[in-house]
Design a protein around this motif. Sequence first.
Motif, short mmCIF file in Angstrom:
data_model
loop_
_atom_site.label_atom_id
_atom_site.label_comp_id
_atom_site.label_asym_id
_atom_site.label_seq_id
_atom_site.Cartn_x
_atom_site.Cartn_y
_atom_site.Cartn_z
N LEU A 89 0.81 -1.00 -0.34
CA LEU A 89 -0.14 0.22 -0.03
C LEU A 89 0.58 1.79 0.44
CD1 LEU A 89 -2.95 -0.93 2.92
CD2 LEU A 89 -2.85 -1.01 0.08
N ALA A 90 1.89 1.35 0.88
CA ALA A 90 2.39 2.77 1.01
C ALA A 90 3.41 2.87 -0.21
CB ALA A 90 3.69 2.35 2.41
N VAL A 91 3.85 1.64 -0.63
CA VAL A 91 5.85 1.51 -1.75
C VAL A 91 4.66 1.40 -3.09
CG1 VAL A 91 7.91 1.18 -2.58
CG2 VAL A 91 7.30 0.82 0.33
N ASP A 92 4.23 0.12 -3.52
CA ASP A 92 3.84 -0.04 -4.38
C ASP A 92 2.59 0.55 -4.79
OD1 ASP A 92 5.90 -2.04 -4.74
OD2 ASP A 92 4.41 -3.69 -3.95
N HIS B 133 1.71 3.43 -4.00
CA HIS B 133 2.45 4.62 -3.44
C HIS B 133 0.87 5.82 -3.21
CE1 HIS B 133 5.19 3.64 -7.25
NE2 HIS B 133 4.13 3.46 -7.88
N LEU B 134 1.06 5.50 -2.08
CA LEU B 134 0.22 5.81 -0.71
C LEU B 134 0.43 6.42 -0.38
CD1 LEU B 134 -3.13 3.51 0.14
CD2 LEU B 134 -3.08 5.21 -2.15
N GLY B 135 1.84 6.15 -0.12
CA GLY B 135 2.83 6.88 1.15
C GLY B 135 2.51 6.20 2.05
N LEU B 136 4.03 6.51 3.17
CA LEU B 136 3.46 5.97 4.68
C LEU B 136 1.82 6.35 5.64
CD1 LEU B 136 4.86 3.81 6.70
CD2 LEU B 136 6.57 5.61 6.99
N VAL B 137 2.18 8.09 5.23
CA VAL B 137 1.26 8.64 6.65
C VAL B 137 -0.07 8.48 6.36
CG1 VAL B 137 0.53 10.65 7.12
CG2 VAL B 137 2.76 10.82 7.27
N ALA B 138 -0.69 8.89 4.80
CA ALA B 138 -1.77 8.46 4.40
C ALA B 138 -2.04 6.63 4.54
CB ALA B 138 -1.63 8.03 2.72
N MET C 193 -5.46 2.98 7.07
CA MET C 193 -5.50 1.36 7.80
C MET C 193 -5.74 1.38 9.20
SD MET C 193 -5.09 -0.56 5.27
CE MET C 193 -5.22 -2.25 6.50
N THR C 194 -5.50 2.21 9.87
CA THR C 194 -5.09 3.14 11.32
C THR C 194 -7.15 3.13 12.05
OG1 THR C 194 -3.69 3.69 11.98
CG2 THR C 194 -5.29 3.91 13.15
N LEU C 195 -7.81 3.67 10.63
CA LEU C 195 -9.35 4.24 10.61
C LEU C 195 -9.78 2.53 10.40
CD1 LEU C 195 -9.70 7.25 8.82
CD2 LEU C 195 -9.73 6.62 11.55
N SER D 93 -1.85 -6.34 13.19
CA SER D 93 -0.32 -6.69 11.96
C SER D 93 -0.13 -5.24 11.36
CB SER D 93 -0.41 -8.45 11.43
OG SER D 93 0.45 -8.18 10.76
N VAL D 94 -0.43 -5.22 10.45
CA VAL D 94 -0.87 -3.72 9.35
C VAL D 94 -0.63 -3.43 10.36
CG1 VAL D 94 -1.64 -2.39 7.66
CG2 VAL D 94 -2.17 -5.14 7.14
N VAL D 95 -1.64 -2.45 11.09
CA VAL D 95 -1.05 -1.09 11.77
C VAL D 95 0.30 -1.54 12.44
CG1 VAL D 95 -2.13 0.26 13.64
CG2 VAL D 95 -3.61 -0.58 12.18
N GLY D 96 0.25 -2.49 13.87
CA GLY D 96 1.61 -2.36 14.11
C GLY D 96 2.64 -2.31 13.23
N THR D 97 2.87 -2.75 12.12
CA THR D 97 3.41 -2.78 10.95
C THR D 97 4.98 -1.24 10.83
OG1 THR D 97 3.95 -4.76 9.70
CG2 THR D 97 4.71 -3.48 8.86
N LEU D 98 3.25 -0.96 10.59
CA LEU D 98 3.31 0.61 10.15
C LEU D 98 3.34 1.44 11.25
CD1 LEU D 98 -0.16 0.71 8.03
CD2 LEU D 98 1.96 1.25 7.19
N LEU D 99 3.66 1.02 12.66
CA LEU D 99 3.73 1.43 13.58
C LEU D 99 5.01 2.16 13.69
CD1 LEU D 99 3.12 3.06 15.80
CD2 LEU D 99 2.97 1.04 17.57
#
Length: 273
Positions: free
Chosen positions: A44-47, A49-54, A59-61, A89-95
């Motif tokens: 989501l963030a890289v491939d 191109h949503l970026g880490l913040v978006a 995903m947190t919401l 799991s996704v949110v923990g990774t993003l954290l």
Amino acid sequence: MQNAAKAAQPDWALAVKVPVVITLYFWLIKIMATTVGETAADYLAVDLHLGLVATSAVMTLLFIAVLAAQMRASRYVPWLYWLTVTLISVVGTLLTDNLTDQLGVPLPVSTALFALALLATFAIWWGSERNLSIHSIATPKREGFYWATILFTFALGTAGGDLAAERLQLGYALSALLFGGAIALTAAAYYLFKAGAVTTFWIAYILTRPLGATLGDWLSKPGAEGGLGLGTMGTSALFLVTILALVIYLTATRRDQLQASSTPSSTASSTLS
């Protein structure tokens, strides 16, 4: 049929909001969910191109919405429980990724911070409830401690897995073998040396996160970076389909739920089975 199966459950088990019989299926889904957490976050963030913040915000919401549904549920619902695990799991990774990439926190520091946060959560949980067993997750307070603990295991596992594979340059395959070996030793401690069921469960649960993280990187990363080149999309899709099939199987067979003769003490023996 469903009402009869529900009636066969002892009263205490009906109130528990998580799987009460820990089978091999539990560990397989858990490891794959952790792998999806690693690969889906990267996809989501890289491939895309949503970026880490978006990606983190979206995903947190989504996770908060699903967690709210899980907390409101009156019983254990396999698809809802495992969807919550996958999203956390996704949110923990993003954290962890935000600390590393956005704030520049070194991996040894973030690993230590999440380890301390996890220990503090266990300490507060024990001080409040005097019980860390998954068979006691039958009140909103205990379930809150449970999900906080899981969030920190995922964040810690991501940081620890990246620390071993990248910072210490062990590589993804070797790191996965090391974490897998540590899980095998934990299982041996339980089965051969009669170590405590609750302690060995949580040790194994914590270790499956860095195992899943390094396994996900190994499968998805290109060969030039020490991976198999399946890509984040391919790895995520493969594991999500497998998770879905296993959850459907558990829903139909109720293999992770108790029979009428089961008791809280007898289920302890199934913790690592």
